[in-house]
Design an enzyme around this catalytic site. Structure first.
Site, mmCIF file in Angstrom:
data_model
loop_
_atom_site.group_PDB
_atom_site.id
_atom_site.type_symbol
_atom_site.label_atom_id
_atom_site.label_comp_id
_atom_site.label_asym_id
_atom_site.label_seq_id
_atom_site.Cartn_x
_atom_site.Cartn_y
_atom_site.Cartn_z
ATOM 1 N N ASP A 195 -0.889 15.908 6.128
ATOM 2 C CA ASP A 195 -1.773 15.215 5.184
ATOM 3 C C ASP A 195 -3.048 16.037 4.973
ATOM 4 O O ASP A 195 -4.127 15.685 5.435
ATOM 5 C CB ASP A 195 -2.112 13.827 5.741
ATOM 6 C CG ASP A 195 -2.965 13.002 4.785
ATOM 7 O OD1 ASP A 195 -2.944 13.283 3.570
ATOM 8 O OD2 ASP A 195 -3.658 12.083 5.266
ATOM 9 N N GLU B 18 -11.516 9.293 -2.519
ATOM 10 C CA GLU B 18 -12.348 9.474 -1.334
ATOM 11 C C GLU B 18 -13.374 10.584 -1.539
ATOM 12 O O GLU B 18 -13.257 11.403 -2.465
ATOM 13 C CB GLU B 18 -11.473 9.773 -0.124
ATOM 14 C CG GLU B 18 -10.691 11.059 -0.213
ATOM 15 C CD GLU B 18 -9.581 11.136 0.822
ATOM 16 O OE1 GLU B 18 -9.614 12.051 1.661
ATOM 17 O OE2 GLU B 18 -8.671 10.273 0.778
ATOM 18 N N ASP C 123 -2.969 5.534 -2.789
ATOM 19 C CA ASP C 123 -3.879 6.528 -2.219
ATOM 20 C C ASP C 123 -3.818 7.788 -3.081
ATOM 21 O O ASP C 123 -2.784 8.453 -3.144
ATOM 22 C CB ASP C 123 -3.437 6.826 -0.781
ATOM 23 C CG ASP C 123 -4.276 7.884 -0.081
ATOM 24 O OD1 ASP C 123 -5.202 8.440 -0.696
ATOM 25 O OD2 ASP C 123 -3.993 8.155 1.102
ATOM 26 N N TYR D 169 0.845 -1.189 0.000
ATOM 27 C CA TYR D 169 0.000 0.000 0.000
ATOM 28 C C TYR D 169 0.881 1.239 0.000
ATOM 29 O O TYR D 169 1.894 1.290 0.700
ATOM 30 C CB TYR D 169 -0.911 -0.004 1.232
ATOM 31 C CG TYR D 169 -1.819 1.201 1.330
ATOM 32 C CD1 TYR D 169 -2.823 1.412 0.387
ATOM 33 C CD2 TYR D 169 -1.672 2.127 2.359
ATOM 34 C CE1 TYR D 169 -3.651 2.511 0.465
ATOM 35 C CE2 TYR D 169 -2.507 3.226 2.443
ATOM 36 C CZ TYR D 169 -3.495 3.415 1.499
ATOM 37 O OH TYR D 169 -4.316 4.512 1.582
ATOM 38 N N CYS E 280 -6.659 14.046 7.285
ATOM 39 C CA CYS E 280 -6.443 12.664 7.680
ATOM 40 C C CYS E 280 -7.773 12.047 8.095
ATOM 41 O O CYS E 280 -8.567 12.656 8.813
ATOM 42 C CB CYS E 280 -5.447 12.598 8.826
ATOM 43 S SG CYS E 280 -5.285 10.957 9.560
ATOM 44 N N GLU F 189 -13.731 4.275 5.918
ATOM 45 C CA GLU F 189 -12.743 4.835 6.837
ATOM 46 C C GLU F 189 -13.323 5.042 8.231
ATOM 47 O O GLU F 189 -14.483 5.426 8.399
ATOM 48 C CB GLU F 189 -12.238 6.169 6.279
ATOM 49 C CG GLU F 189 -11.177 6.868 7.118
ATOM 50 C CD GLU F 189 -9.860 6.117 7.176
ATOM 51 O OE1 GLU F 189 -9.848 4.968 7.683
ATOM 52 O OE2 GLU F 189 -8.840 6.679 6.728
ATOM 53 N N ASN G 39 -8.900 -0.460 7.199
ATOM 54 C CA ASN G 39 -7.707 0.327 7.504
ATOM 55 C C ASN G 39 -7.348 0.140 8.971
ATOM 56 O O ASN G 39 -8.046 0.606 9.860
ATOM 57 C CB ASN G 39 -7.975 1.803 7.218
ATOM 58 C CG ASN G 39 -6.774 2.687 7.531
ATOM 59 O OD1 ASN G 39 -5.668 2.196 7.764
ATOM 60 N ND2 ASN G 39 -6.994 3.990 7.532
ATOM 61 N N HIS H 29 -7.336 4.393 -4.797
ATOM 62 C CA HIS H 29 -8.614 4.744 -4.196
ATOM 63 C C HIS H 29 -8.833 6.248 -4.187
ATOM 64 O O HIS H 29 -7.904 7.049 -4.051
ATOM 65 C CB HIS H 29 -8.796 4.134 -2.801
ATOM 66 C CG HIS H 29 -7.877 4.615 -1.722
ATOM 67 N ND1 HIS H 29 -8.003 5.836 -1.103
ATOM 68 C CD2 HIS H 29 -6.831 4.008 -1.112
ATOM 69 C CE1 HIS H 29 -7.094 5.964 -0.162
ATOM 70 N NE2 HIS H 29 -6.355 4.870 -0.153
ATOM 71 N N ARG I 81 -13.389 5.292 -1.357
ATOM 72 C CA ARG I 81 -13.312 5.450 0.093
ATOM 73 C C ARG I 81 -14.393 6.424 0.556
ATOM 74 O O ARG I 81 -14.564 7.497 -0.043
ATOM 75 C CB ARG I 81 -11.933 5.963 0.481
ATOM 76 C CG ARG I 81 -11.832 6.436 1.930
ATOM 77 C CD ARG I 81 -10.428 6.849 2.280
ATOM 78 N NE ARG I 81 -10.410 7.957 3.220
ATOM 79 C CZ ARG I 81 -9.311 8.490 3.744
ATOM 80 N NH1 ARG I 81 -8.128 8.001 3.411
ATOM 81 N NH2 ARG I 81 -9.380 9.509 4.578
ATOM 82 N N ASP J 202 -6.126 10.380 -2.750
ATOM 83 C CA ASP J 202 -6.916 11.418 -2.093
ATOM 84 C C ASP J 202 -8.264 11.631 -2.796
ATOM 85 O O ASP J 202 -8.980 10.674 -3.034
ATOM 86 C CB ASP J 202 -6.108 12.715 -2.000
ATOM 87 C CG ASP J 202 -4.963 12.618 -1.006
ATOM 88 O OD1 ASP J 202 -4.934 11.664 -0.209
ATOM 89 O OD2 ASP J 202 -4.078 13.496 -1.035
#
Length: 332
Positions: free
Chosen positions: A62, A118, A89, A48, A126, A191, A213, A116, A161, A91
């Protein structure tokens, strides 16, 4: 040698097969290509690439400051170091739906096995912090549909996500997950679920593969791989674990050096030079082309006329002595 010999196409096919296998795929986060190599050697199922880790490695929080180029470049380097599938990832997709479409193409070109997107408002936070905000469902559906339409390799996995659990509650998060799957998401990443009962509720309601996660210091209870597999989850990620382990050791070591004036007491805790060379497969490079890798040390180079072992079989680097041992001994 020179990275993985497994093609991106084969890695993606393996990822798809793993998602359909009925077993849990364990994918620790890698903050560098070398860590990805170690993840593969130890026997995990995939790698990952965390946006939080990439940001932290750049000494940034982040909060959506990294760019598409930074993320796919680093992700591609990590993916290329291992024969395992890799999940990136990305975002919120770096902008509007058209940006999400471009992100898919860039991730495919970089050799990733999946990514992914989100449903947070951009700039994001985060996923385990308070104060998040999510976009409306239709906005997220636009991101997903754009990503699906841009995909060229049907085995490239598109994961959606949702951060809605911490904003709207469990039931709305499940409703969003269903809508995202209907829009073409291959996998759902819910998440910040709290405990087994919430993971179980998601599994009962959503038909596509699910990702868990297991990040430290977050809102989710840390569940074992066996528990997650029994709950019917398909993938578990440990996004920041290796970075936290490494940075803990680095900080402790630097404080010791500052206090003691030397690193000598830390040497027993270090990875040896020999182990590093083994992980890098140094001997394979030495054997690759003897015309390039054989050499002689001349007086002008600070040595005698000793000649390296012919045939490239020594596996030592330039700078080690002709006998194949460095100045500290073979175990360094």
């Amino acid at each position: 040698m020179l990275g993985s010999t497994t093609s991106a196409t084969d890695k993606r096919a393996a990822f798809r097969a793993g998602l359909a296998s009925g077993r849990l795929l364990r994918m620790p986060g890698a903050f560098s290509p070398l860590v990805a190599r170690l993840i593969e050697e130890i026997g995990f199922d995939g790698v990952y690439v965390s946006g939080a880790v990439l940001s932290a490695d750049l000494a940034l929080p982040d909060i959506g400051l990294t760019t598409l180029t930074e993320v796919t470049s680093r992700g591609g380097a990590i993916a290329g170091a291992t024969g395992l599938p890799s999940l990136l990832d990305t975002d919120t997709g770096f902008g509007e739906p058209l940006n999400a479409a471009r992100t898919v193409r860039a991730a495919e070109d970089a050799g990733l096995s999946g990514m992914h997107l989100e449903d947070q408002v951009n700039p994001k936070r985060c996923g385990h912090l308070d104060g998040k905000a999510v976009v409306d469902v239709q906005t997220m559906l636009g991101r997903i549909r754009a990503a699906v339409s841009a995909r060229r390799d049907p085995d490239f996995v598109l994961c959606a996500r949702t951060d809605a659990r911490g904003v709207e509650g469990l039931t709305p998060a499940i409703d969003r997950a269903k809508a995202y799957a209907d829009a073409g998401a291959d996998m759902i990443f819910a998440e910040a679920l709290a405990d087994e009962s919430e993971f179980e509720a998601f599994r009962a309601a959503v038909d596509v593969p699910l990702l868990a996660n297991m990040t430290e210091f977050g809102k989710s209870k840390l569940l074992s791989a066996a528990t997650l597999e029994s709950l019917g989850f398909n993938v578990v990620i440990y996004p920041v674990t290796t970075l936290r382990i490494a940075m803990g050791a680095v900080e402790a070591g630097l404080r010791t050096m500052a206090a003691e004036g030397t690193q000598e007491s830390l040497v027993p805790q270090m990875q040896t030079r020999g182990r590093l060379y083994e992980l890098l497969d140094y001997s394979a490079y030495a054997q690759f082309d003897t015309a390039i890798y054989d050499f002689s040390l001349t007086a002008a180079q600070g040595g005698s006329s000793a000649t390296a072992a012919q045939g490239g079989s020594s596996g030592t680097a330039a700078g080690d002595d002709a006998g194949g041992r460095d100045e500290e001994g073979a175990q360094r």
